[in-house]
Design an enzyme around this catalytic site. Structure first.
Site, PDB file in Angstrom:
ATOM      1  N   ASP A  81       4.609   5.100  -5.023  1.00 31.49           N
ATOM      2  CA  ASP A  81       4.308   3.852  -4.448  1.00 31.49           C
ATOM      3  C   ASP A  81       4.900   3.968  -2.812  1.00 31.49           C
ATOM      4  OD1 ASP A  81       2.827   1.436  -3.913  1.00 31.49           O
ATOM      5  OD2 ASP A  81       3.433   0.513  -5.497  1.00 31.49           O
ATOM      6  N   LYS A  94       7.422  -5.624  -1.845  1.00 33.85           N
ATOM      7  CA  LYS A  94       6.307  -5.411  -2.531  1.00 33.85           C
ATOM      8  C   LYS A  94       5.342  -6.115  -2.510  1.00 33.85           C
ATOM      9  CE  LYS A  94       5.747  -1.251  -5.134  1.00 33.85           C
ATOM     10  NZ  LYS A  94       4.047  -1.124  -4.040  1.00 33.85           N
ATOM     11  N   GLU A 103       1.506  -2.108  -9.853  1.00 30.60           N
ATOM     12  CA  GLU A 103       2.829  -1.449  -9.535  1.00 30.60           C
ATOM     13  C   GLU A 103       4.275  -2.029 -10.381  1.00 30.60           C
ATOM     14  OE1 GLU A 103       1.483  -1.766  -5.149  1.00 30.60           O
ATOM     15  OE2 GLU A 103       2.936  -3.181  -5.618  1.00 30.60           O
TER      16      GLU A 103
HETATM   17  C1  5RP Z   1       0.806  -3.275  -2.220  1.00 33.40           C
HETATM   18  C2  5RP Z   1       1.972  -2.385  -1.693  1.00 33.40           C
HETATM   19  C3  5RP Z   1       2.148  -1.937  -0.870  1.00 33.40           C
HETATM   20  O1  5RP Z   1       3.189  -0.578  -1.599  1.00 33.40           O
HETATM   21  C4  5RP Z   1       3.025  -2.014   0.233  1.00 33.40           C
HETATM   22  O2  5RP Z   1       1.746  -3.328   0.759  1.00 33.40           O
HETATM   23  C5  5RP Z   1       2.835  -1.010   1.425  1.00 33.40           C
HETATM   24  O3  5RP Z   1       1.845  -0.632   1.800  1.00 33.40           O
HETATM   25  P1  5RP Z   1       1.487   0.743   3.011  1.00 33.40           P
HETATM   26  O4  5RP Z   1       1.674   1.280   2.238  1.00 33.40           O
HETATM   27  O5  5RP Z   1      -0.138   0.564   3.555  1.00 33.40           O
HETATM   28  O6  5RP Z   1       1.967  -0.313   3.685  1.00 33.40           O
HETATM   29  O7  5RP Z   1       2.958  -3.283  -2.252  1.00 33.40           O
HETATM   30  O8  5RP Z   1       0.818  -4.504  -3.123  1.00 33.40           O
END
Ligand code: 5RP
Length: 221
Positions: A81, A94, A103
């Site tokens: 993630d 996050k 998540e």
């Molecule tokens: C989603 C998250 C994502 O991991 C976080 O926002 C990072 O996103 P990106 O890869 O688009 O920068 O926590 O809920």
């Protein structure tokens, strides 16, 4: 390299942490999208994926990746993630994509959390990015007042209803110097579904996209 290219780089690098034939935990966001695309393009056969959002589920289904429910597994070897911020201990903020609750659930099933992020996400202290907190709508104002008492300004994310039918408060102005204690405290406020500090479920490894290539931060050492 652009931020998008850095995301592609780490999405590809995360394949090294996936064992063929295994079930993979998959997060949400633009960086994870790169991982999903790389996984599909690699032709690696996996037994399936446990997804953290409708968004990732739809993308994976579209690419022919089998989706399993969290209830169908007892543990996952790895969860991949992104993050909005990550510190030198692997603790993260996050929830920028509003998927923080699922998540955290999928991360909690995993033996190893591999965070993929571009280098802009590495920070000395968490809190520069507005902290997402998923809340039961009835409690939103009450929870916002609690954050105000600790110096944070909480605003409701306009037009956002999570996959769980709840709302997101984004909290600005916090410097989270003790993330584990902060997560434990906020998690027990009535009406809080999930706080976007991932301390208990922090990253084991971070693959950080930099102009020089992928930098691996190992937090288990
Ligand atoms: C989603 C998250 C994502 O991991 C976080 O926002 C990072 O996103 P990106 O890869 O688009 O920068 O926590 O809920």
């Amino acid at each position: 390299m652009t931020q998008d290219e850095l995301k592609t780089l780490v999405g590809q690098a995360a394949l090294n942490y996936v064992t063929p034939g295994s079930i993979v935990g998959v997060g949400t966001g633009s960086t994870v999208d790169k991982f999903i695309d790389a996984l599909a393009a690699s032709g690696m056969a996996i037994a399936g994926a446990v997804s953290s959002s409708q968004r990732s589920t739809e993308r994976m289904r579209g690419l022919g990746i089998k989706i399993l429910e969290a209830a169908e597994v007892t543990s996952l070897p790895v969860y991949i993630d992104g993050a909005d911020e990550i510190d030198q201990a692997g603790t993260m903020i996050k929830g920028g994509g509003a998927a923080l609750t699922r998540e955290k659930i999928v991360a909690d099933l995993a033996e190893r959390f591999v965070c993929i992020a571009d280098e802009s996400k590495l920070v000395p202290v968490l809190g520069g990015f507005p902290l997402p907190v998923e809340v039961i709508p009835m409690a939103a104002a009450q929870i916002a007042r609690r954050f105000a008492a600790m110096g944070g300004q909480a605003t409701l994310r306009a037009g956002c209803v999570t996959d769980n039918g709840c709302q997101i408060l984004d909290v600005r102005g916090l410097q989270i110097r003790e993330p584990a204690a902060f997560e434990a405290e906020v998690s027990q406020w009535p009406g809080v579904v999930t706080v976007g500090v991932f301390a208990r479920n922090r990253a084991s490894v971070c693959l950080l996209g930099t102009a020089e290539g992928v930098r691996t931060l190992d937090f288990t050492a």
